[in-house]
Design a protein around this motif. Sequence first.
Motif, mmCIF file in Angstrom:
data_model
loop_
_atom_site.group_PDB
_atom_site.id
_atom_site.type_symbol
_atom_site.label_atom_id
_atom_site.label_comp_id
_atom_site.label_asym_id
_atom_site.label_seq_id
_atom_site.Cartn_x
_atom_site.Cartn_y
_atom_site.Cartn_z
ATOM 1 N N CYS A 1 85.595 -44.791 -21.613
ATOM 2 C CA CYS A 1 86.890 -45.251 -21.121
ATOM 3 C C CYS A 1 87.558 -46.056 -22.235
ATOM 4 N N ASP B 1 96.354 -40.469 -18.447
ATOM 5 C CA ASP B 1 94.899 -40.624 -18.383
ATOM 6 C C ASP B 1 94.142 -39.773 -19.386
ATOM 7 N N GLU B 2 94.782 -38.794 -19.978
ATOM 8 C CA GLU B 2 94.114 -38.040 -21.038
ATOM 9 C C GLU B 2 93.759 -38.974 -22.198
ATOM 10 N N ARG B 3 94.578 -40.006 -22.378
ATOM 11 C CA ARG B 3 94.314 -40.979 -23.441
ATOM 12 C C ARG B 3 93.303 -42.045 -23.014
ATOM 13 N N ASN C 1 91.142 -42.011 -20.044
ATOM 14 C CA ASN C 1 89.917 -41.544 -19.393
ATOM 15 C C ASN C 1 89.416 -42.544 -18.353
ATOM 16 N N ASN D 1 86.135 -44.177 -13.788
ATOM 17 C CA ASN D 1 85.092 -44.214 -14.797
ATOM 18 C C ASN D 1 84.376 -45.562 -14.772
ATOM 19 N N VAL E 1 98.751 -38.302 -14.706
ATOM 20 C CA VAL E 1 98.895 -37.052 -15.454
ATOM 21 C C VAL E 1 99.442 -37.339 -16.861
#
Length: 478
Positions: free
Chosen positions: A147, A45-47, A49, A129, A42
């Motif tokens: 990614c 992983d927004e950075r 992917n 990914n 959380v």
Amino acid sequence: MNIAVKHASALTALSLTEAAEAVAKGETTAVELAKAALDAIVAGDERVNAFIWLDAETALETAAALDKVPMAERGKLHGVPLAHKDMYYKAGKLSTCGSKIRAEFRPGYTATVIERLEAQGSFALGGLNMAEFAQNATGHNQHYGHCHNPWGLDYCPGGSSSGSGAAVAARFVYAALGSDTGGSIRLPASLCGVTGIKGTQTRVSRHGVMPLSFSADNVGPLARTAKDCARIMAVIAGHDPKDPTSAKEPVPDYEASLDGDLKGLKVGVPKNYFLDDVDPEVMAAFEAMLEVLKGRGATLVPVTIPHIEAVATYGGVVSRVEGATIHAEWMRQRPQDYAVHLNSRLYASMGIPAVVYAEALARRGPILKEIAAVVFSQVDVFVAPTIRCKAPTLLSTDVDAGTPGALDAFNRLSLNTRPINYMGLPSVSAPCGLDSNGMPIGFQVQARPFGEGKALKVADAFQRDTSYHRERPPGFAV
């Protein structure tokens, strides 16, 4: 920093074997490990992917159930959360294969390797990914977003198991399955600063795994350490009746051979091909690695790898023709649903003459026999840089964007890995340095067929005297 955050950070810093042992000793639980991993995902992983999909609810339910299993019934990976390249089938679960075509695909059966991991008490958090249908070396994906490398978000994480390398490096999971047809485990392992192993061809079952090349596909893990990889390989390797191509060779206890002692071991250093045009910083890290092996007792032996240029060519022919065969029907029916670079690659591969493909297959056995006679009669293993160049950026390798020089940069990544698949040799990539941009550098160890133990032994011995495998990407160090 509060106690809860300190505890979570300490948990995500563990290696796979350390996490499993902590659960076994009652020092932590599967639920605590899962929560720490999910919190890291959380937060980060927004950075990166790294995930295509995440199933936190099921993961926590599974973890809670695992914590109720009696100690005497627990396996080697009990309570350890993993995630896998999104091409491993789990009945009823999404398996996109990184593609638009399989965006909603839910298989009706489970891959043998997933069954074996779960039988030892591990569980998955979601699907990682990957390059579309596992067919690029960079981490680009036009359908689910590219990614990013946790060590430098503008940099290529390697492919096609991009999410696997990135997720392990960012400490989202303790290990992840990738696949390797031309380097797709070892490339992200090298670029993301983690350890990965491609076993001997046929060593691990491919039942329930999306195919790319009948003759070159391999299943294997990416993890923090050689010891982690040894434990996972011992679980997933071995014959599977559901995969008649899987070998019946007995599977040893790989961990038992990891004693750090390389006395008497002969390590080959290639005189041809593998060190051609290697970046000076990569070469410096490689040469420093050799000194560490010497310090552990290894003897360095210069070796010439016979027919290596032919091997590199034949390997490309085999994987391209077999990939085009697998995708032929979809290419006729849905060509618009492939990314431009993959569409072009598959169309071009359909034009390779059958006689060239047949020659590539026919020459494989004789070449491997000669390599065994010439190389492995002199040495136990041979080593090389995993990638000849420093880590490239995503932009510099984006062939679909039309970046000048992108195709050359794209192709350069797998020069040292692809020939190993054609030869069918086991190969381990481990981190051995950082370049001037702060990006990881890796080396790979090759052994004779079914010599995974020796390749892992060398990587483990190196990791006993170095700390590259313990370092975390700066933006993901808590």
